[in-house]
Design a protein around this motif. Structure first.
Motif, PDB file in Angstrom:
ATOM      1  N   SER A 275       5.178   5.362  -4.136  1.00 45.71           N
ATOM      2  CA  SER A 275       6.222   4.752  -4.962  1.00 45.71           C
ATOM      3  C   SER A 275       7.407   4.352  -4.081  1.00 45.71           C
ATOM      4  CB  SER A 275       6.669   5.673  -6.096  1.00 45.71           C
ATOM      5  OG  SER A 275       7.501   4.933  -6.993  1.00 45.71           O
TER       6      SER A 275
ATOM      7  N   ALA B  15       2.654  -1.483  -9.473  1.00 45.00           N
ATOM      8  CA  ALA B  15       2.100  -1.952  -8.197  1.00 45.00           C
ATOM      9  C   ALA B  15       0.603  -1.687  -8.128  1.00 45.00           C
ATOM     10  CB  ALA B  15       2.822  -1.289  -7.032  1.00 45.00           C
ATOM     11  N   GLN B  16       0.200  -0.524  -8.577  1.00 44.57           N
ATOM     12  CA  GLN B  16      -1.221  -0.175  -8.548  1.00 44.57           C
ATOM     13  C   GLN B  16      -2.037  -1.038  -9.516  1.00 44.57           C
ATOM     14  OE1 GLN B  16      -0.897   3.942  -9.600  1.00 44.57           O
ATOM     15  NE2 GLN B  16      -0.635   4.660  -7.486  1.00 44.57           N
TER      16      GLN B  16
ATOM     17  N   GLN C  41       5.515   2.512  -9.383  1.00 46.56           N
ATOM     18  CA  GLN C  41       4.264   2.775  -8.670  1.00 46.56           C
ATOM     19  C   GLN C  41       3.057   2.321  -9.490  1.00 46.56           C
ATOM     20  OE1 GLN C  41       3.390   6.931  -7.977  1.00 46.56           O
ATOM     21  NE2 GLN C  41       2.175   6.475  -6.162  1.00 46.56           N
ATOM     22  N   LYS C  42       3.054   2.625 -10.773  1.00 46.86           N
ATOM     23  CA  LYS C  42       1.929   2.242 -11.629  1.00 46.86           C
ATOM     24  C   LYS C  42       1.794   0.733 -11.733  1.00 46.86           C
ATOM     25  CE  LYS C  42       1.416   6.313 -14.597  1.00 46.86           C
ATOM     26  NZ  LYS C  42       1.480   6.822 -16.001  1.00 46.86           N
TER      27      LYS C  42
ATOM     28  N   GLN D 218       2.224   1.751  -3.469  1.00 41.89           N
ATOM     29  CA  GLN D 218       1.169   2.222  -4.361  1.00 41.89           C
ATOM     30  C   GLN D 218       0.833   3.687  -4.129  1.00 41.89           C
ATOM     31  OE1 GLN D 218      -2.105  -0.490  -3.775  1.00 41.89           O
ATOM     32  NE2 GLN D 218      -1.176  -2.113  -4.993  1.00 41.89           N
TER      33      GLN D 218
ATOM     34  N   HIS E  20       0.830  -1.206   0.000  1.00 46.86           N
ATOM     35  CA  HIS E  20       0.000   0.000   0.000  1.00 46.86           C
ATOM     36  C   HIS E  20       0.867   1.259   0.000  1.00 46.86           C
ATOM     37  CE1 HIS E  20      -2.416   3.221   1.959  1.00 46.86           C
ATOM     38  NE2 HIS E  20      -3.342   2.768   1.137  1.00 46.86           N
TER      39      HIS E  20
END
Length: 431
Positions: free
Chosen positions: A350, A413-414, A410-411, A347, A344
């Motif tokens: 980053s 992971a999201q 980050q993207k 996300q 979390h």
């Protein structure tokens, strides 16, 4: 005959040759006093139907049990007489056979290697004897707690894709296979268009290619025992849907000293290769090495696990991103919660610049260190070409990792690591 030299660094300049008969040869001269021939076939357990699961691996064994020209055991004897080494391996999407020799012996040994691959006798008596060996290998795999745990995780992750099945196959299926079935499977699957033959070592590229091409012409002939059933076998092409909620599977295992926790997500495979790189970096940030986030937090700081690792396993149709921990069964709930908290945070925020830079340095160094021997290069080229019919992505891996940004991580992971939908395999020890 068509050939092309790839655009690559000075230390990686393989030549790809596509023969008219469908065979692909990749060759590269390398200033090391050895030559490795690695024959890759697009044949593995993911190609099989349930009723022949384990056939590809069993066939790998039978390849070495004699040909019309070589008695059983003669291939290994002639290899050993030259001080060369040989072996083979079967996975879900490939089988490969390899031999490493001194350069002067290469031309003599290549026809032998190709002969055993393409012309195995698969005699009834040898088949039944080797079946016992394969059954014992299956039994030993069941006696291995780590393998048992991995099989259970794959069954949790994949509902229908053949990745959920063991490469060795179940004993009940192996017991029912016949030598005629195997001869038909071999004739259907071991053909030029399935083969990538890779030769790397201290011989001119032209000589490597000519030796392999001529040896293939001498040893390969189309088989007559081709079954329509086996001709129809195809690898899967459609990935499964991501998890829609949290799926839990729990087991007990009285051979474990500690419990196991595996959390997993279905992620892209080779069919969407560009989507896998950020996940590779994310796996390294979270759980590769002693400086990784989960190792530092859950093992070093909190002492909640004895081991923890994170991997992004890339297969052709679909991969699996997973976190695996050894721990006390009393800590399972807390550890799962903390892992979700780490994801979390990534996300939301980053990762840190220094973390990404560390992974980038590691990727470059690992690529260099892992490609210093001829066998390293043949594995790299053969694996990528057998899966993708291209090796440029393999050679450019460090540059691709270098190009990734914090936003890319980050993207990823999201997009792929849904915190409310994933698979969990828990194996508790009975102590």
């Amino acid at each position: 005959m068509l050939s092309s030299v790839l655009d690559s660094s000075a230390t990686h300049a393989p030549t790809i040759v596509n023969l008219d008969n469908g065979l692909t040869i990749i060759a590269e001269q390398m200033p090391v006093e050895a030559v490795n021939l690695n024959v890759w076939l697009r044949v593995g357990s993911a190609l099989e139907s349930n009723d022949i699961n384990g056939m590809a691996h069993f066939l790998e064994h039978m390849v070495f049990k004699g040909t019309p020209k070589l008695k059983s055991g003669e291939f290994e004897q002639r290899i050993e007489q030259k001080g060369a080494v040989t072996n083979a391996a079967t996975s879900q999407e490939y089988t490969h056979f390899y031999v490493t020799s001194a350069p002067p012996d290469f031309a003599e040994l290549v026809p032998l290697q190709l002969d055993v691959v393409f012309n195995p006798m698969i005699e009834n008596g040898a088949f039944e004897r080797e079946k016992l060996v394969v059954l014992e290998e299956i039994r030993r795999s069941h006696d291995n707690p780590n393998r048992r745990t991995f099989y259970r995780a794959m069954e949790t992750c994949f509902e229908s894709l053949p990745y959920r099945r063991p490469v060795l196959g179940p004993a009940s299926v192996i017991e029912g296979l016949t030598s005629q079935q195997m001869r038909e499977f071999h004739g259907s699957c071991y053909h030029p268009t399935s083969v990538t033959a890779v030769a790397v070592g201290n011989l001119p590229v032209e000589e490597l290619v000519e030796t392999v091409a001529n040896s293939f012409e001498q040893t390969y002939y189309a088989k007559q025992t081709i079954s329509d059933t086996f001709k129809a076998l195809k690898f899967p092409t459609v990935p499964e849907l991501p998890f829609q909620d949290i799926i839990r599977q729990e087991y007990e295992d009285d051979q474990l000293q500690q419990a196991r926790l595996i959390m997993m997500w279905k992620v892209p495979g080779f069919l969407e290769l560009n989507e896998t790189y950020a996940l590779d970096v994310l796996a390294s940030i979270l759980g590769k090495g002693k400086t990784s986030r989960l190792f530092q937090d859950l093992r070093e700081d909190k002492g909640l696990v004895s081991q923890i690792s994170v991997s992004n396993m890339t297969q052709k149709v679909q991969g699996m991103f997973y976190v695996a921990a050894k721990l006390s069964k009393d800590n399972i709930t807390e550890v799962e919660k903390i892992i979700i908290q780490h994801l979390h945070k990534i996300q939301k925020e980053s990762i840190k610049e220094e973390e990404l830079n560390r992974i980038k340095r590691q990727a470059i160094n690992r690529f260099i260190f892992n490609n210093e021997r001829p066998s390293d290069r043949t594995n790299l080229y053969g694996y990528y070409y057998s899966q993708m019919q291209d090796i440029n992505m393999a050679l450019s891996y460090p540059q691709i990792i270098q190009s990734l940004t914090l936003n890319d991580i980050q993207k990823a992971a999201q997009k792929y690591l849904n915190l409310n939908a994933y698979g969990v395999t828990i194996v508790k020890n009975c102590n």
